[in-house]
Design a protein around this motif. Structure first.
Motif, PDB file in Angstrom:
ATOM      1  N   ASP A  38       0.827  -1.210   0.000  1.00 15.81           N
ATOM      2  CA  ASP A  38       0.000   0.000   0.000  1.00 15.81           C
ATOM      3  C   ASP A  38       0.863   1.262   0.000  1.00 15.81           C
ATOM      4  O   ASP A  38       0.561   2.239  -0.682  1.00 15.81           O
ATOM      5  CB  ASP A  38      -0.941   0.023   1.207  1.00 15.81           C
ATOM      6  N   ARG A  39       1.946   1.242   0.776  1.00 19.31           N
ATOM      7  CA  ARG A  39       2.835   2.414   0.837  1.00 19.31           C
ATOM      8  C   ARG A  39       3.557   2.605  -0.496  1.00 19.31           C
ATOM      9  O   ARG A  39       3.734   3.732  -0.968  1.00 19.31           O
ATOM     10  CB  ARG A  39       3.837   2.256   1.983  1.00 19.31           C
ATOM     11  N   ILE A  40       3.973   1.515  -1.118  1.00 21.19           N
ATOM     12  CA  ILE A  40       4.626   1.601  -2.431  1.00 21.19           C
ATOM     13  C   ILE A  40       3.664   2.212  -3.444  1.00 21.19           C
ATOM     14  O   ILE A  40       4.026   3.105  -4.205  1.00 21.19           O
ATOM     15  CB  ILE A  40       5.126   0.223  -2.888  1.00 21.19           C
ATOM     16  N   ASP A  41       2.409   1.727  -3.442  1.00 22.42           N
ATOM     17  CA  ASP A  41       1.404   2.291  -4.349  1.00 22.42           C
ATOM     18  C   ASP A  41       1.213   3.783  -4.100  1.00 22.42           C
ATOM     19  O   ASP A  41       1.095   4.570  -5.038  1.00 22.42           O
ATOM     20  CB  ASP A  41       0.064   1.571  -4.195  1.00 22.42           C
ATOM     21  N   GLU A  42       1.215   4.169  -2.834  1.00 22.34           N
ATOM     22  CA  GLU A  42       1.047   5.585  -2.481  1.00 22.34           C
ATOM     23  C   GLU A  42       2.218   6.413  -3.009  1.00 22.34           C
ATOM     24  O   GLU A  42       2.021   7.477  -3.604  1.00 22.34           O
ATOM     25  CB  GLU A  42       0.949   5.717  -0.958  1.00 22.34           C
ATOM     26  N   VAL A  43       3.435   5.924  -2.818  1.00 26.68           N
ATOM     27  CA  VAL A  43       4.624   6.650  -3.277  1.00 26.68           C
ATOM     28  C   VAL A  43       4.640   6.757  -4.792  1.00 26.68           C
ATOM     29  O   VAL A  43       4.972   7.804  -5.349  1.00 26.68           O
ATOM     30  CB  VAL A  43       5.913   5.954  -2.768  1.00 26.68           C
ATOM     31  N   LEU A  44       4.246   5.677  -5.475  1.00 31.66           N
ATOM     32  CA  LEU A  44       4.256   5.666  -6.936  1.00 31.66           C
ATOM     33  C   LEU A  44       3.004   6.288  -7.540  1.00 31.66           C
ATOM     34  O   LEU A  44       2.872   6.378  -8.754  1.00 31.66           O
ATOM     35  CB  LEU A  44       4.430   4.233  -7.455  1.00 31.66           C
ATOM     36  N   LYS A  45       2.086   6.708  -6.668  1.00 30.21           N
ATOM     37  CA  LYS A  45       0.838   7.358  -7.087  1.00 30.21           C
ATOM     38  C   LYS A  45       0.011   6.476  -8.018  1.00 30.21           C
ATOM     39  O   LYS A  45      -0.447   6.899  -9.071  1.00 30.21           O
ATOM     40  CB  LYS A  45       1.125   8.708  -7.739  1.00 30.21           C
ATOM     41  N   VAL A  46      -0.136   5.215  -7.605  1.00 33.05           N
ATOM     42  CA  VAL A  46      -1.000   4.278  -8.333  1.00 33.05           C
ATOM     43  C   VAL A  46      -2.023   3.736  -7.356  1.00 33.05           C
ATOM     44  O   VAL A  46      -1.847   3.780  -6.150  1.00 33.05           O
ATOM     45  CB  VAL A  46      -0.215   3.103  -8.971  1.00 33.05           C
ATOM     46  N   SER A  47      -3.111   3.210  -7.885  1.00 26.73           N
ATOM     47  CA  SER A  47      -4.104   2.584  -7.029  1.00 26.73           C
ATOM     48  C   SER A  47      -4.138   1.099  -7.364  1.00 26.73           C
ATOM     49  O   SER A  47      -3.822   0.698  -8.480  1.00 26.73           O
ATOM     50  CB  SER A  47      -5.473   3.226  -7.219  1.00 26.73           C
ATOM     51  N   PRO A  48      -4.540   0.281  -6.406  1.00 27.86           N
ATOM     52  CA  PRO A  48      -4.605  -1.156  -6.658  1.00 27.86           C
ATOM     53  C   PRO A  48      -5.466  -1.455  -7.877  1.00 27.86           C
ATOM     54  O   PRO A  48      -6.501  -0.837  -8.089  1.00 27.86           O
ATOM     55  CB  PRO A  48      -5.224  -1.721  -5.384  1.00 27.86           C
ATOM     56  N   GLY A  49      -5.005  -2.374  -8.707  1.00 33.60           N
ATOM     57  CA  GLY A  49      -5.767  -2.753  -9.897  1.00 33.60           C
ATOM     58  C   GLY A  49      -5.512  -1.854 -11.076  1.00 33.60           C
ATOM     59  O   GLY A  49      -6.096  -2.052 -12.135  1.00 33.60           O
ATOM     60  N   THR A  50      -4.647  -0.851 -10.931  1.00 31.70           N
ATOM     61  CA  THR A  50      -4.349   0.040 -12.052  1.00 31.70           C
ATOM     62  C   THR A  50      -3.519  -0.730 -13.079  1.00 31.70           C
ATOM     63  O   THR A  50      -2.524  -1.348 -12.737  1.00 31.70           O
ATOM     64  CB  THR A  50      -3.544   1.273 -11.575  1.00 31.70           C
ATOM     65  N   GLU A  51      -3.957  -0.674 -14.302  1.00 30.64           N
ATOM     66  CA  GLU A  51      -3.229  -1.342 -15.382  1.00 30.64           C
ATOM     67  C   GLU A  51      -2.060  -0.464 -15.826  1.00 30.64           C
ATOM     68  O   GLU A  51      -2.213   0.750 -15.941  1.00 30.64           O
ATOM     69  CB  GLU A  51      -4.161  -1.583 -16.579  1.00 30.64           C
ATOM     70  N   PRO A  52      -0.887  -1.063 -16.077  1.00 30.74           N
ATOM     71  CA  PRO A  52       0.217  -0.264 -16.602  1.00 30.74           C
ATOM     72  C   PRO A  52      -0.113   0.184 -18.020  1.00 30.74           C
ATOM     73  O   PRO A  52      -0.906  -0.466 -18.711  1.00 30.74           O
ATOM     74  CB  PRO A  52       1.408  -1.235 -16.608  1.00 30.74           C
ATOM     75  N   PRO A  53       0.444   1.295 -18.447  1.00 28.61           N
ATOM     76  CA  PRO A  53       0.165   1.765 -19.807  1.00 28.61           C
ATOM     77  C   PRO A  53       0.665   0.752 -20.827  1.00 28.61           C
ATOM     78  O   PRO A  53       1.696   0.136 -20.640  1.00 28.61           O
ATOM     79  CB  PRO A  53       0.922   3.088 -19.906  1.00 28.61           C
ATOM     80  N   SER A  54      -0.110   0.566 -21.883  1.00 26.45           N
ATOM     81  CA  SER A  54       0.327  -0.360 -22.925  1.00 26.45           C
ATOM     82  C   SER A  54       1.283   0.385 -23.846  1.00 26.45           C
ATOM     83  O   SER A  54       1.211   1.593 -23.998  1.00 26.45           O
ATOM     84  CB  SER A  54      -0.863  -0.886 -23.708  1.00 26.45           C
ATOM     85  N   GLY A  55       2.159  -0.332 -24.415  1.00 28.12           N
ATOM     86  CA  GLY A  55       3.129   0.274 -25.320  1.00 28.12           C
ATOM     87  C   GLY A  55       4.240  -0.703 -25.576  1.00 28.12           C
ATOM     88  O   GLY A  55       4.175  -1.861 -25.159  1.00 28.12           O
ATOM     89  N   PRO A  56       5.276  -0.249 -26.231  1.00 28.41           N
ATOM     90  CA  PRO A  56       6.376  -1.157 -26.536  1.00 28.41           C
ATOM     91  C   PRO A  56       7.058  -1.643 -25.265  1.00 28.41           C
ATOM     92  O   PRO A  56       7.136  -0.922 -24.270  1.00 28.41           O
ATOM     93  CB  PRO A  56       7.331  -0.309 -27.372  1.00 28.41           C
ATOM     94  N   THR A  57       7.472  -2.867 -25.302  1.00 30.03           N
ATOM     95  CA  THR A  57       8.204  -3.439 -24.170  1.00 30.03           C
ATOM     96  C   THR A  57       9.593  -2.833 -24.135  1.00 30.03           C
ATOM     97  O   THR A  57      10.243  -2.728 -25.177  1.00 30.03           O
ATOM     98  CB  THR A  57       8.311  -4.971 -24.343  1.00 30.03           C
ATOM     99  N   PRO A  58      10.071  -2.421 -22.921  1.00 26.88           N
ATOM    100  CA  PRO A  58      11.417  -1.850 -22.849  1.00 26.88           C
ATOM    101  C   PRO A  58      12.438  -2.823 -23.431  1.00 26.88           C
ATOM    102  O   PRO A  58      12.366  -4.018 -23.186  1.00 26.88           O
ATOM    103  CB  PRO A  58      11.642  -1.635 -21.346  1.00 26.88           C
ATOM    104  N   GLY A  59      13.342  -2.305 -24.186  1.00 23.33           N
ATOM    105  CA  GLY A  59      14.372  -3.123 -24.801  1.00 23.33           C
ATOM    106  C   GLY A  59      13.938  -3.767 -26.097  1.00 23.33           C
ATOM    107  O   GLY A  59      14.676  -4.499 -26.717  1.00 23.33           O
ATOM    108  N   ALA A  60      12.687  -3.511 -26.500  1.00 25.61           N
ATOM    109  CA  ALA A  60      12.194  -4.133 -27.732  1.00 25.61           C
ATOM    110  C   ALA A  60      12.566  -3.320 -28.934  1.00 25.61           C
ATOM    111  O   ALA A  60      12.810  -2.180 -28.915  1.00 25.61           O
ATOM    112  CB  ALA A  60      10.679  -4.278 -27.680  1.00 25.61           C
TER     113      ALA A  60
END
Length: 60
Positions: A38-60
């Motif tokens: 919960d603290r990590i989510d708070e620091v990263l300003k995300v909420s539980p269940g938030t999907e990461p943005p779609s896009g190219p995979t790093p290093g691809a």
């Protein structure tokens, strides 16, 4: 304004460094041995269940 791939990578890298710094600051001020999810989510300003943005995979 068009961004080159290198410029875009630089912005992503800087954002990741900033987030790591925020996590290190939070970890250094915590009373426990680890940060809670919960603290990590708070620091990263995300909420539980938030999907990461779609896009190219790093290093691809």
């Amino acid at each position: 304004m068009l961004l080159s791939a290198k410029t875009l990578q630089d912005h992503v890298a800087l954002a990741e460094i900033e987030l790591c710094g925020e996590l290190m600051i939070a970890a250094s001020t915590t009373d426990g041995e680890r940060l809670s999810a919960d603290r990590i989510d708070e620091v990263l300003k995300v909420s539980p269940g938030t999907e990461p943005p779609s896009g190219p995979t790093p290093g691809a």
